[in-house]
Design a protein around this motif. Sequence first.
Motif, mmCIF file in Angstrom:
data_model
loop_
_atom_site.group_PDB
_atom_site.id
_atom_site.type_symbol
_atom_site.label_atom_id
_atom_site.label_comp_id
_atom_site.label_asym_id
_atom_site.label_seq_id
_atom_site.Cartn_x
_atom_site.Cartn_y
_atom_site.Cartn_z
ATOM 1 N N GLN A 128 0.813 -1.211 0.000
ATOM 2 C CA GLN A 128 0.000 0.000 0.000
ATOM 3 C C GLN A 128 0.847 1.262 0.000
ATOM 4 O O GLN A 128 0.320 2.345 -0.216
ATOM 5 C CB GLN A 128 -0.920 -0.008 1.239
ATOM 6 C CG GLN A 128 -1.936 1.091 1.314
ATOM 7 C CD GLN A 128 -3.091 0.887 0.351
ATOM 8 O OE1 GLN A 128 -3.111 -0.059 -0.416
ATOM 9 N NE2 GLN A 128 -4.055 1.789 0.380
ATOM 10 N N ASP B 48 0.486 3.094 -3.600
ATOM 11 C CA ASP B 48 0.635 2.227 -4.766
ATOM 12 C C ASP B 48 2.027 1.598 -4.786
ATOM 13 O O ASP B 48 2.978 2.123 -4.180
ATOM 14 C CB ASP B 48 0.423 3.051 -6.041
ATOM 15 C CG ASP B 48 0.173 2.182 -7.261
ATOM 16 O OD1 ASP B 48 -0.209 1.006 -7.094
ATOM 17 O OD2 ASP B 48 0.355 2.681 -8.386
ATOM 18 N N LYS C 104 0.546 -4.103 -6.429
ATOM 19 C CA LYS C 104 -0.873 -3.882 -6.683
ATOM 20 C C LYS C 104 -1.226 -3.986 -8.161
ATOM 21 O O LYS C 104 -2.374 -3.770 -8.540
ATOM 22 C CB LYS C 104 -1.299 -2.502 -6.145
ATOM 23 C CG LYS C 104 -1.126 -2.364 -4.647
ATOM 24 C CD LYS C 104 -1.615 -1.033 -4.133
ATOM 25 C CE LYS C 104 -3.116 -0.977 -4.065
ATOM 26 N NZ LYS C 104 -3.604 0.239 -3.385
ATOM 27 N N HIS C 105 -0.240 -4.320 -8.998
ATOM 28 C CA HIS C 105 -0.462 -4.338 -10.438
ATOM 29 C C HIS C 105 -0.158 -5.709 -11.028
ATOM 30 O O HIS C 105 0.794 -6.381 -10.616
ATOM 31 C CB HIS C 105 0.420 -3.279 -11.115
ATOM 32 C CG HIS C 105 0.076 -1.882 -10.712
ATOM 33 N ND1 HIS C 105 -0.885 -1.137 -11.353
ATOM 34 C CD2 HIS C 105 0.537 -1.109 -9.692
ATOM 35 C CE1 HIS C 105 -0.979 0.055 -10.758
ATOM 36 N NE2 HIS C 105 -0.129 0.082 -9.751
ATOM 37 N N GLU D 165 -9.260 2.681 -1.272
ATOM 38 C CA GLU D 165 -7.969 2.133 -0.849
ATOM 39 C C GLU D 165 -8.015 0.628 -0.647
ATOM 40 O O GLU D 165 -7.086 -0.074 -1.032
ATOM 41 C CB GLU D 165 -7.489 2.830 0.430
ATOM 42 C CG GLU D 165 -6.942 4.224 0.218
ATOM 43 C CD GLU D 165 -6.128 4.710 1.410
ATOM 44 O OE1 GLU D 165 -5.574 3.846 2.140
ATOM 45 O OE2 GLU D 165 -6.020 5.927 1.610
#
Length: 350
Positions: free
Chosen positions: A125, A165, A169-170, A346
């Motif tokens: 995060q 980010d 997270k991708h 979030e």
Amino acid sequence: MLIEKNVPLRPYNSFGIVARAQTLLRVTGEADLRQLAEDRQLAAAPKFVLGGGSNIVLTGDVKPVVLKVEVMGRRLVSQDDKAWIVEAGGGENWHEIVRWTLAQGYPGLENLALIPGTVGASPVQNIGAYGVELQDRFDSLDAVDLATGRVFTLDAAQCAFGYRDSVFKHVAAEPGGFGLAGKVLILRVRFRLPKAWKPVLGYLDLEKKMAATGEQHPSAQQIFDWICDIRRAKLPDPRVIGNAGSFFKNPTVSREQCADIIARDPKVVHYLLADGTVKLAAGWLIDACGWKGKSVGNAGVFEKQALVLVNRGGDANPVTGGEVMTLARAIQTSVYERFGIRLEPEPVVV
């Protein structure tokens, strides 16, 4: 490696949503993940990494194999004239690590006090609060490739940190891409804490604390105590009222967009960033749309902080993930219709 079946997840998510994991593995170290990779059936199954459960919304039972991170440990790895390098296991409680570093005489994480969750989730995060983000204190991390069980190390550049980010997270957009969502589990994180410590105080709440106490040169411990007081006054304890902390990211806009909003709403809370853009307070935008204290089913907007969505049903009639997301979408629509801004959640929605 101990595999558990049909495990209740309500104790493992801070919203207190009722859901179950069809399959759960408690990860205490690399050996568990090597065995997982060697099990043909489990290795081929989708995975879901679960840390402290403070940043998720469960919308039903979890079909992927749940990897519950319980890797513990904390230590000083090394030091030189400039910094201490401190390491913590991915399953360690984040706030307790902040407290421990201060007790050992390693300041630098105090502005991140009382953020819920685990150490392993913090780089995912790129957690941040009161002018400090994880990337500002990050050194490196060890992670496991869930497909092979191989352990590897990433530095800050490889983590591709951004506002709330990171690379974790991708999903890789193409073969050879470096998105790591769903591919790795973070075992350990190392922090670089500068010995030339300087307080980070550029927030109104901290300025109010300095004015109230008359302390213009606070120590790291004093800042830690202030931030704990501030957060406890504003935010609900998830042990008492289920929640996932700040539900929406603070949006950033251009100076021209901000000027347009100020012309219509002069009291909008905003902060000029170093790159010339402006960060708006999502909580203020939500409050301005009249959502503070409102509910949809058993999902509600906290009375003291509109940025936080809460479980109003308690133990007797707990909120569902569907109710939370219905409320979130209604808030997004209101803010967009009034300000032309799309709020981004979030938490991870599962």
